[in-house]
Write a protein that holds these residues in place. Structure first.
Motif, PDB file in Angstrom:
ATOM      1  N   ALA A 368       0.815  -1.217   0.000  1.00  8.72           N
ATOM      2  CA  ALA A 368       0.000   0.000   0.000  1.00  8.72           C
ATOM      3  C   ALA A 368       0.847   1.263   0.000  1.00  8.72           C
ATOM      4  O   ALA A 368       0.366   2.334  -0.375  1.00  8.72           O
ATOM      5  N   VAL A 369       2.104   1.162   0.442  1.00 11.58           N
ATOM      6  CA  VAL A 369       2.948   2.347   0.604  1.00 11.58           C
ATOM      7  C   VAL A 369       3.099   3.154  -0.681  1.00 11.58           C
ATOM      8  O   VAL A 369       2.952   4.383  -0.664  1.00 11.58           O
ATOM      9  N   PRO A 370       3.396   2.532  -1.854  1.00 10.55           N
ATOM     10  CA  PRO A 370       3.539   3.344  -3.064  1.00 10.55           C
ATOM     11  C   PRO A 370       2.281   4.128  -3.418  1.00 10.55           C
ATOM     12  O   PRO A 370       2.350   5.263  -3.869  1.00 10.55           O
ATOM     13  N   HIS A 371       1.109   3.518  -3.210  1.00 11.18           N
ATOM     14  CA  HIS A 371      -0.143   4.217  -3.498  1.00 11.18           C
ATOM     15  C   HIS A 371      -0.316   5.412  -2.572  1.00 11.18           C
ATOM     16  O   HIS A 371      -0.721   6.489  -3.003  1.00 11.18           O
ATOM     17  N   CYS A 407      -7.559  -2.429   7.997  1.00 14.49           N
ATOM     18  CA  CYS A 407      -8.686  -1.811   7.291  1.00 14.49           C
ATOM     19  C   CYS A 407      -8.200  -0.804   6.262  1.00 14.49           C
ATOM     20  O   CYS A 407      -8.736  -0.719   5.152  1.00 14.49           O
ATOM     21  N   LEU A 408      -7.184  -0.014   6.623  1.00  8.63           N
ATOM     22  CA  LEU A 408      -6.614   0.975   5.714  1.00  8.63           C
ATOM     23  C   LEU A 408      -6.010   0.303   4.490  1.00  8.63           C
ATOM     24  O   LEU A 408      -6.263   0.708   3.341  1.00  8.63           O
ATOM     25  N   VAL A 409      -5.201  -0.727   4.709  1.00  8.69           N
ATOM     26  CA  VAL A 409      -4.532  -1.414   3.606  1.00  8.69           C
ATOM     27  C   VAL A 409      -5.560  -2.053   2.666  1.00  8.69           C
ATOM     28  O   VAL A 409      -5.419  -2.003   1.438  1.00  8.69           O
ATOM     29  N   ASP A 410      -6.617  -2.634   3.239  1.00  6.85           N
ATOM     30  CA  ASP A 410      -7.661  -3.223   2.401  1.00  6.85           C
ATOM     31  C   ASP A 410      -8.391  -2.146   1.596  1.00  6.85           C
ATOM     32  O   ASP A 410      -8.780  -2.382   0.447  1.00  6.85           O
TER      33      ASP A 410
END
Length: 427
Positions: A368-371, A407-410
């Motif tokens: 998720a970090v690059p997004h 929840c954030l990553v999803d």
């Protein structure tokens, strides 16, 4: 996930940051990102992945594409050209892209012989790859893709005002003018820059400044792994940074679509995990955290408050349901919500969404970090627990709790992931 074994160096190993960058490169290859910068310290595999393997991947997707590659020296650009040729000629590559070939054949890799003095390759669909050093001539030629790899080598060169000016002029007057703006099939020319940052006033620095000061300037997506990141975990303690988030006024009914992500717990002891339900909205390419239910609660007591949360948000425009991992108590909640007639994704859709659970929490967060580096998450400023949520995110993976992080990553996966052919399929 398959391993990319085409001429891999013995000491080259695919790490989490390669996978994270590859996901950004996938978006670039699809055309979702037109202009991309990737910043990394030396000897972290950026040239191997971005300047050697990725051009071959582009030729596999678009055999007729014309790629211009630039490096600090002409000799470095030539070496990278040979490496791209090796990848395309390998049996592993041909198994994935059987219709892309080097023409003419017979390149002697061991002696470093290239197809011409211009260091270009021509594949069977008449696509071309041309490599040049800074200041090299691309006169009379055009490009679908421009890839710039470390145009400044080292701090000493970066400190040279004369060289920075030469590079800036070369980019604007010679290189960028070769970019094709309309390829006739809906595609547009794209530029990718990867480098180690040695000076704020380098090529990337000037382009970033131009972007921030001129509303009509090109907007760049930026992925940055500074030199302090020598392992999957930052020395400072977390993967996420404050700059990835912003508190904002949130409108509850003005989104393209909404959805809920959830992470369920089993007990209500103080040291146990939280049950978290997070309501999200997506509008104009931006992700908004609208509302959160978060409590340390027994599984047997979770149904009433979570059903209430579902009813509160399921009536909003474009609601797509709650994504709850079908494991443990989550199996029951998925079934119960469907029986109550609440909008939920189907079982097969849920299984597909959570197939990434083969990875651990940190690996999923890395994806998720690059997004988040390119797309802020806007958090409802009226949430009473917004500071607690931010503390959890910024402490991850060293913090005590990580339920909201899941929840954030999803949510990031929900709005930015694409199920298409991927560079990761050949890594």
């Amino acid at each position: 996930m398959l391993a990319f074994t085409c001429y891999t160096k013995p000491d080259y190993q695919i790490n989490w940051h390669h996978r994270a960058i590859a996901r950004k490169l996938n978006a670039f290859a699809r055309g979702d990102i037109k202009f991309l910068m990737v910043f990394m310290p030396p000897r972290h595999g950026k040239s191997e992945l971005i300047s050697r393997r990725f051009p071959a991947f582009l030729h596999g997707l678009y055999p007729d594409s014309e790629i211009m590659a630039v490096s600090y020296l002409d000799s470095l650009a030539g070496d990278m050209t040979v490496d791209v040729q090796k990848v395309i000629d390998s049996p592993e590559y041909r198994a994935v892209f059987p219709n892309t070939r080097i023409y003419p054949s017979g390149v002697n890799y061991t002696k470093g012989v290239r197809n011409s003095s211009e260091h270009h390759i021509v594949n069977s669909a008449k696509g071309k790859y041309r490599g040049q050093g800074v200041g090299g001539s691309f006169t009379g030629k055009g490009a679908n893709f421009i890839i710039i790899d470390d145009p400044i080598k080292g701090r000493e060169i970066a400190d040279s005002v004369a060289f920075r000016e030469r590079l800036w002029n070369f980019y604007n007057n010679d290189l960028f003018s070769r970019l094709e703006t309309d390829l006739g099939d809906g595609r547009q020319g794209q530029v990718l820059i990867t480098q180690t940052r040695w000076h704020d006033d380098d090529l990337s620095g000037r382009l970033i400044k131009q972007m921030t000061e001129d509303p009509d300037a090109i907007k760049w997506d930026i992925v940055e792994y500074p030199a302090i990141r020598q392992s999957p975990i930052l020395d400072g303690g977390g993967l996420f940074s404050q700059e990835m988030f912003e508190f904002a006024v949130v409108n509850f009914d003005k989104y393209d679509y909404t959805f809920i992500t959830a992470d369920t717990a089993y007990t209500d002891k103080q040291e146990s995990d939280f049950t978290v339900f997070a309501a999200w909205g997506f509008k104009y390419g931006k992700l908004y955290l609208i509302d959160v239910y978060r409590a340390q609660i027994k599984a047997s007591d979770a149904e009433i408050p979570t059903v209430a949360f579902m009813r509160k948000h399921s009536s909003s425009w474009g609601f797509r349901g709650a994504y709850i991992e079908p494991k443990g108590h989550g199996i029951y909640l998925n079934q119960r919500f469907r029986r109550l007639g609440l909008t939920m994704p189907g079982e097969s859709q849920t299984d597909e969404f959570f197939k990434d659970r083969r990875l651990n929490k940190t690996e999923r967060a890395n994806n998720a970090v690059p997004h988040l580096s390119a797309n802020k998450v806007f958090i409802n400023q009226d949430l009473q627990i917004k500071d607690e949520l931010m503390a959890e995110v910024l402490a991850f993976p060293k913090g005590k709790h990580d339920d909201f992080v899941d929840c954030l990553v999803d949510a990031v996966k929900m709005v930015y992931s694409q199920n298409r052919i991927s560079l990761l399929d050949v890594l």
